[in-house]
Scaffold this motif. Sequence first.
Motif, short mmCIF file in Angstrom:
data_model
loop_
_atom_site.label_atom_id
_atom_site.label_comp_id
_atom_site.label_asym_id
_atom_site.label_seq_id
_atom_site.Cartn_x
_atom_site.Cartn_y
_atom_site.Cartn_z
N ALA A 169 13.29 -0.14 -3.48
CA ALA A 169 12.28 0.33 -4.43
C ALA A 169 11.27 1.22 -3.72
O ALA A 169 10.98 1.06 -2.54
N SER A 170 10.72 2.19 -4.46
CA SER A 170 9.72 3.09 -3.90
C SER A 170 8.41 2.33 -3.67
O SER A 170 8.20 1.22 -4.17
N LYS A 171 7.50 2.95 -2.93
CA LYS A 171 6.22 2.32 -2.65
C LYS A 171 5.44 2.07 -3.93
O LYS A 171 4.82 1.01 -4.10
N ASP A 172 5.48 3.03 -4.85
CA ASP A 172 4.75 2.86 -6.11
C ASP A 172 5.28 1.67 -6.90
O ASP A 172 4.52 0.93 -7.52
N VAL A 173 6.60 1.49 -6.89
CA VAL A 173 7.20 0.36 -7.61
C VAL A 173 6.76 -0.95 -6.97
O VAL A 173 6.40 -1.91 -7.65
N GLU A 174 6.78 -0.98 -5.63
CA GLU A 174 6.36 -2.20 -4.93
C GLU A 174 4.89 -2.51 -5.20
O GLU A 174 4.51 -3.67 -5.40
N LEU A 175 4.05 -1.48 -5.21
CA LEU A 175 2.63 -1.68 -5.49
C LEU A 175 2.43 -2.19 -6.92
O LEU A 175 1.59 -3.04 -7.18
N GLY A 176 3.21 -1.62 -7.85
CA GLY A 176 3.11 -2.07 -9.24
C GLY A 176 3.49 -3.53 -9.39
O GLY A 176 2.83 -4.29 -10.11
N ARG A 177 4.54 -3.95 -8.69
CA ARG A 177 4.95 -5.35 -8.76
C ARG A 177 3.89 -6.26 -8.15
O ARG A 177 3.57 -7.32 -8.70
N ALA A 178 3.35 -5.85 -7.01
CA ALA A 178 2.32 -6.67 -6.36
C ALA A 178 1.09 -6.81 -7.25
O ALA A 178 0.49 -7.89 -7.34
N THR A 179 0.71 -5.72 -7.94
CA THR A 179 -0.44 -5.77 -8.84
C THR A 179 -0.19 -6.71 -10.01
O THR A 179 -1.08 -7.49 -10.40
N ASN A 200 -1.38 -2.87 -22.18
CA ASN A 200 -2.44 -1.98 -21.70
C ASN A 200 -2.59 -2.13 -20.19
O ASN A 200 -3.62 -2.56 -19.68
N PHE A 201 -1.53 -1.83 -19.48
CA PHE A 201 -1.49 -1.91 -18.03
C PHE A 201 -1.67 -0.49 -17.50
O PHE A 201 -0.72 0.28 -17.42
N LEU A 202 -2.92 -0.14 -17.20
CA LEU A 202 -3.24 1.22 -16.80
C LEU A 202 -3.16 1.37 -15.29
O LEU A 202 -3.44 0.44 -14.54
N ARG A 203 -2.81 2.56 -14.86
CA ARG A 203 -2.76 2.86 -13.43
C ARG A 203 -3.93 3.77 -13.08
O ARG A 203 -4.09 4.83 -13.69
N MET A 204 -4.74 3.37 -12.11
CA MET A 204 -5.91 4.14 -11.72
C MET A 204 -5.75 4.67 -10.30
O MET A 204 -5.54 3.90 -9.36
N GLY A 205 -5.84 6.00 -10.18
CA GLY A 205 -5.78 6.61 -8.86
C GLY A 205 -4.39 6.75 -8.28
O GLY A 205 -4.25 7.05 -7.10
N TRP A 206 -3.36 6.61 -9.09
CA TRP A 206 -2.00 6.69 -8.56
C TRP A 206 -1.59 8.13 -8.31
O TRP A 206 -0.65 8.39 -7.55
N ARG A 207 -2.26 9.07 -8.95
CA ARG A 207 -2.00 10.49 -8.65
C ARG A 207 -3.01 11.03 -7.64
O ARG A 207 -2.66 11.69 -6.68
N LEU A 208 -4.30 10.71 -7.88
CA LEU A 208 -5.36 11.27 -7.04
C LEU A 208 -5.44 10.61 -5.68
O LEU A 208 -5.68 11.28 -4.67
N GLY A 209 -5.25 9.29 -5.62
CA GLY A 209 -5.40 8.56 -4.37
C GLY A 209 -4.52 9.10 -3.24
O GLY A 209 -5.02 9.41 -2.15
N PRO A 210 -3.20 9.24 -3.44
CA PRO A 210 -2.36 9.78 -2.37
C PRO A 210 -2.74 11.21 -1.98
O PRO A 210 -2.62 11.58 -0.80
N ARG A 211 -3.22 12.02 -2.94
CA ARG A 211 -3.62 13.38 -2.60
C ARG A 211 -4.86 13.38 -1.72
O ARG A 211 -4.98 14.17 -0.77
N LEU A 212 -5.83 12.51 -2.04
CA LEU A 212 -7.03 12.42 -1.21
C LEU A 212 -6.69 11.91 0.18
O LEU A 212 -7.27 12.37 1.18
#
Length: 369
Positions: A2-12, A279-291
């Motif tokens: 699984a990708s990092k985003d998928v793993e982070l989503g599962r952990a959350t 209503n499972f929203l993702r915050m900073g999943w686009r901006l965070g890696p760019r920053l």
Amino acid sequence: MASKDVELGRATAVIAERVAARLAAADGELKSIGLGALPDHAINGGILVSAVPHHVLNAARGQVSTTLAAISRLWAKAKQVVAMHSDMALELWTYRLGTLPGPLFRSLGRLSNPMVVFAEPPTLEMSMGNGGPGRLLAVLFCGRTGPTGLMCFTGDPRMDEVEVAMVCEPLSQDGSPLPPPPGSPVRDMEFVHLSIPLGRDERFTVEGLALRTARRSGRKEPTPAQRAMVLRALQVAVYLCSSKADLQVPASKEEADVSARRGKSAKPGKQRRWSKPENFLRMGWRLGPRLKAAREQTRTAAARRSGKGAGGRGGWRQYPHQRGGHQKIVWCGPGRRIPDSRLIAPYWVSEDLLNADGEAPEGVIRPTA
């Protein structure tokens, strides 16, 4: 794999499940001793916890359980979970906050009593209990109204302060999780509470709110741990109030053409033990890696640069470098009376002087004749 985003989503999702279960346990504890009506009284008015005989329930313990149970019942109406990307959290921790206007936090009403969960919980010093290190799992937001402090939704126009509950998991001194309490199958959690005033003329800083929080707990001055907890809570709240926040709203059932949402592990005809909120929203999943990528680029350029520049007097220009980010309050609307927040990301000074490889020249740039 699984990708990092998928793993982070599962952990959350796992952390959100644990926090929701702990809130529900507080409600169940009150029901088990015949006080299941207390959370409703905390929301709609009625008898006070102080009126409950001490031989039935310890007053302090009852107040905490009632608050958590009321938060649980209000949160369960919409089950709003905001999953913060680990890169975004690390960036927010470095951003400065100035003087904050109380009315800004009415913008939390855009989301109904959100639970902000960290995909990779940060470690910090606990400000209650026996102290020591702990992991910040989540931050819950709820409203309070009137002089009686009844609890309400964050979108309620009667709300005059925001109740913040920071959910922490105590750790041992070596940073490992503590074992569950005797007789309990799950590890313990501690809740740190603070209030954000919303008055029209309210203005406060992190230090000022930390001082208020400390005095409510019987201290004259806030401890470093209390300052850190208040700072983390406000950094999350201010960004969540921004109309430009990087929030990804999941597609509705109609847009996704899905008749029902079930977890992948659920078999036909069977329901999962805990269903992921819609209503499972993702915050900073686009901006965070760019920053994070921009910060790493800055560090690489700084490592390659051997000289240090001075100020730009006499027409001189500073060498290209990145200035730190901060969260800025801007005023909008008619008469500029509506506060909003903007995340000012780290930005380049003299960016046009970078070469094709993104490297900065050394020292101060002198004007040519």
